[in-house]
Design a protein around this motif. Structure first.
Motif, PDB file in Angstrom:
ATOM      1  N   GLU A   1       0.845  -1.184   0.000  1.00 49.90           N
ATOM      2  CA  GLU A   1       0.000   0.000   0.000  1.00 49.90           C
ATOM      3  C   GLU A   1       0.885   1.241   0.000  1.00 49.90           C
ATOM      4  O   GLU A   1       1.817   1.341   0.798  1.00 49.90           O
ATOM      5  CB  GLU A   1      -0.876  -0.008   1.244  1.00 49.90           C
ATOM      6  N   ILE A   2       0.585   2.163  -0.872  1.00 49.48           N
ATOM      7  CA  ILE A   2       1.328   3.419  -0.914  1.00 49.48           C
ATOM      8  C   ILE A   2       0.365   4.524  -0.510  1.00 49.48           C
ATOM      9  O   ILE A   2      -0.546   4.869  -1.256  1.00 49.48           O
ATOM     10  CB  ILE A   2       1.879   3.679  -2.319  1.00 49.48           C
ATOM     11  N   GLY A   3       0.547   5.024   0.692  1.00 51.18           N
ATOM     12  CA  GLY A   3      -0.363   6.041   1.206  1.00 51.18           C
ATOM     13  C   GLY A   3       0.075   7.424   0.788  1.00 51.18           C
ATOM     14  O   GLY A   3       1.199   7.822   1.022  1.00 51.18           O
TER      15      GLY A   3
ATOM     16  N   LEU B   1      20.413   0.811   5.709  1.00 48.15           N
ATOM     17  CA  LEU B   1      19.736   1.855   6.468  1.00 48.15           C
ATOM     18  C   LEU B   1      18.941   1.246   7.614  1.00 48.15           C
ATOM     19  O   LEU B   1      18.978   1.731   8.745  1.00 48.15           O
ATOM     20  CB  LEU B   1      18.799   2.665   5.567  1.00 48.15           C
ATOM     21  N   THR B   2      18.249   0.171   7.309  1.00 48.55           N
ATOM     22  CA  THR B   2      17.439  -0.474   8.336  1.00 48.55           C
ATOM     23  C   THR B   2      18.295  -0.899   9.520  1.00 48.55           C
ATOM     24  O   THR B   2      17.924  -0.675  10.679  1.00 48.55           O
ATOM     25  CB  THR B   2      16.708  -1.686   7.739  1.00 48.55           C
TER      26      THR B   2
ATOM     27  N   ILE C   1      12.836  -3.295  13.506  1.00 43.00           N
ATOM     28  CA  ILE C   1      12.204  -2.714  12.318  1.00 43.00           C
ATOM     29  C   ILE C   1      11.451  -3.783  11.543  1.00 43.00           C
ATOM     30  O   ILE C   1      11.983  -4.844  11.258  1.00 43.00           O
ATOM     31  CB  ILE C   1      13.265  -2.048  11.414  1.00 43.00           C
ATOM     32  N   LEU C   2      10.218  -3.488  11.210  1.00 41.43           N
ATOM     33  CA  LEU C   2       9.387  -4.444  10.478  1.00 41.43           C
ATOM     34  C   LEU C   2       9.280  -4.088   9.011  1.00 41.43           C
ATOM     35  O   LEU C   2       9.275  -4.953   8.156  1.00 41.43           O
ATOM     36  CB  LEU C   2       7.988  -4.471  11.090  1.00 41.43           C
ATOM     37  N   THR C   3       9.181  -2.808   8.740  1.00 37.68           N
ATOM     38  CA  THR C   3       9.065  -2.388   7.347  1.00 37.68           C
ATOM     39  C   THR C   3       9.456  -0.918   7.264  1.00 37.68           C
ATOM     40  O   THR C   3       9.772  -0.294   8.275  1.00 37.68           O
ATOM     41  CB  THR C   3       7.631  -2.613   6.819  1.00 37.68           C
ATOM     42  N   HIS C   4       9.438  -0.395   6.067  1.00 35.93           N
ATOM     43  CA  HIS C   4       9.760   1.022   5.930  1.00 35.93           C
ATOM     44  C   HIS C   4       9.143   1.552   4.647  1.00 35.93           C
ATOM     45  O   HIS C   4       8.586   0.786   3.843  1.00 35.93           O
ATOM     46  CB  HIS C   4      11.271   1.238   5.907  1.00 35.93           C
ATOM     47  N   ARG C   5       9.254   2.865   4.475  1.00 38.82           N
ATOM     48  CA  ARG C   5       8.836   3.449   3.206  1.00 38.82           C
ATOM     49  C   ARG C   5       9.773   4.588   2.874  1.00 38.82           C
ATOM     50  O   ARG C   5      10.233   5.315   3.761  1.00 38.82           O
ATOM     51  CB  ARG C   5       7.388   3.938   3.266  1.00 38.82           C
ATOM     52  N   LEU C   6      10.070   4.698   1.605  1.00 35.91           N
ATOM     53  CA  LEU C   6      10.957   5.759   1.133  1.00 35.91           C
ATOM     54  C   LEU C   6      10.334   6.305  -0.135  1.00 35.91           C
ATOM     55  O   LEU C   6      10.349   5.665  -1.177  1.00 35.91           O
ATOM     56  CB  LEU C   6      12.356   5.202   0.850  1.00 35.91           C
ATOM     57  N   ASP C   7       9.748   7.476  -0.033  1.00 40.11           N
ATOM     58  CA  ASP C   7       9.013   8.036  -1.157  1.00 40.11           C
ATOM     59  C   ASP C   7       9.479   9.451  -1.455  1.00 40.11           C
ATOM     60  O   ASP C   7       9.615  10.272  -0.550  1.00 40.11           O
ATOM     61  CB  ASP C   7       7.508   8.055  -0.849  1.00 40.11           C
ATOM     62  N   PHE C   8       9.729   9.699  -2.720  1.00 42.74           N
ATOM     63  CA  PHE C   8      10.135  11.026  -3.164  1.00 42.74           C
ATOM     64  C   PHE C   8       8.962  11.660  -3.901  1.00 42.74           C
ATOM     65  O   PHE C   8       8.359  11.018  -4.759  1.00 42.74           O
ATOM     66  CB  PHE C   8      11.347  10.929  -4.081  1.00 42.74           C
TER      67      PHE C   8
ATOM     68  N   ARG D   1       9.971  11.356   2.062  1.00 43.30           N
ATOM     69  CA  ARG D   1       9.746  10.836   3.414  1.00 43.30           C
ATOM     70  C   ARG D   1      10.445   9.498   3.539  1.00 43.30           C
ATOM     71  O   ARG D   1      10.505   8.720   2.585  1.00 43.30           O
ATOM     72  CB  ARG D   1       8.256  10.707   3.710  1.00 43.30           C
TER      73      ARG D   1
ATOM     74  N   ASP E   1      10.448   6.611   6.449  1.00 46.30           N
ATOM     75  CA  ASP E   1       9.896   6.205   7.734  1.00 46.30           C
ATOM     76  C   ASP E   1      10.091   4.714   7.938  1.00 46.30           C
ATOM     77  O   ASP E   1       9.803   3.908   7.057  1.00 46.30           O
ATOM     78  CB  ASP E   1       8.399   6.542   7.797  1.00 46.30           C
TER      79      ASP E   1
ATOM     80  N   PHE F   1       9.044   1.489  10.292  1.00 48.48           N
ATOM     81  CA  PHE F   1       8.001   1.048  11.205  1.00 48.48           C
ATOM     82  C   PHE F   1       8.475  -0.210  11.917  1.00 48.48           C
ATOM     83  O   PHE F   1       9.009  -1.119  11.285  1.00 48.48           O
ATOM     84  CB  PHE F   1       6.710   0.757  10.433  1.00 48.48           C
TER      85      PHE F   1
END
Lengths: 154, 154
Positions: free
Chosen positions: A76-78, A116-117, A128-135, B132, B134, B136
């Motif tokens: 999912e990309i919020g 990074l994690t 850490i379970l997951t991450h998001r990196l959005d530009f 961003r 982040d 989790f």
DNA sequence: ATTCCTGCAAAATCTTTGCAGCTAG
DNA sequence: CTAGCTGCAAAGATTTTGCAGGAAT
């Protein structure tokens, strides 16, 4: 790692393993998710299905997306505006470049992202379970049409 | 770069520059945003204000947060569940470690982050405006209480 | 004095849920 | 058969908006 066809089969496996039924609606939603290169919204998936399933309900799309998320088979990309888009091709975390104008999403392949994690774990003590990196920015196409619109004065 | 007091003054400047009025409600909201280390939700800000402003409206908090966002003076952190939190201390993009259990947010300082934006621009042709990053996971405190709850059998 | 702001309530979004009937396995 | 799924409508949750009175500059 996975053509759309492979992803499709992989998801079917997961569903069978977890005792979920393969309804025509569900299969059609999965088909869209794995074939679409456009990171569709629930609404968009719903609309694409209208032709083949005139009685299709938005709730069904939502429920199936939730299910596939819980199985780890869609990402999912919020968006900052609250809307969500879905990626059934690469369900694992990966960077995105998102055009704030046309909402296009591109997946740049970034090296240098490796540990990074690990660094975050080390610095924060988090597991850490997951991450998001959005530009967020403006894509080439939209930059171009912007220029055509305004800068013609030369 | 910026103690809460400095941030507070900086935001007041921005407001004056842009011809916005300094109402008591607005000032109180800013005060909370720059002093809070907890990345509060709109709801939380609202509740903190109840004591001093019994008539305070949620809409007012929302409107002021929107305004401060538009001035670039608060950073919105959108959660996957749709809720948002706000950071008035560091309004520029920076990485977060977010506990999915207690919702705590920690700011790890990551080097090696330097030119990711440049790389994305190069690879995608996007003009990048913001980003961003982040992570989790579960924070140390929550990990600990998890262990206390389950793993006592040894 | 003006212009902008607040409080209240209603509206707007997006997503989830309850339920009765239906269907895949 | 029977657990799980769908469609519909209603309910939730969060954020935005319209408007009239009120406040800051």
């Amino acid at each position: 790692m996975g053509s759309p066809q492979q992803r499709y089969q992989q998801i079917l496996c997961k569903l069978r393993e977890s005792n979920h039924k393969l309804t025509p609606q569900r299969l059609a939603i999965i088909d869209i998710l794995v074939h679409s290169r456009s990171h569709p919204t629930v609404e968009a998936i719903f609309e694409m299905l209208q032709e083949d399933f005139p009685t299709m309900s938005l709730a069904t799309v939502y429920r199936n997306v939730v299910l596939l998320k819980s199985l780890g088979e869609v990402l999912e990309i919020g968006f900052p505006d609250g809307s969500n888009r879905y990626d059934g091709n690469k369900p694992y975390p990966h960077p995105h470049a998102i055009c704030v104008r046309c909402k296009k999403i591109v997946d740049p392949d970034l090296r240098a992202l490796g540990n990074l994690t690990a660094q975050v774990r080390q610095r924060t003590g988090f597991k850490i379970l997951t991450h998001r990196l959005d530009f967020f920015g403006v894509c080439r196409d939209c930059l171009q049409s912007e220029n055509q619109t305004k800068g013609v004065g030369r």
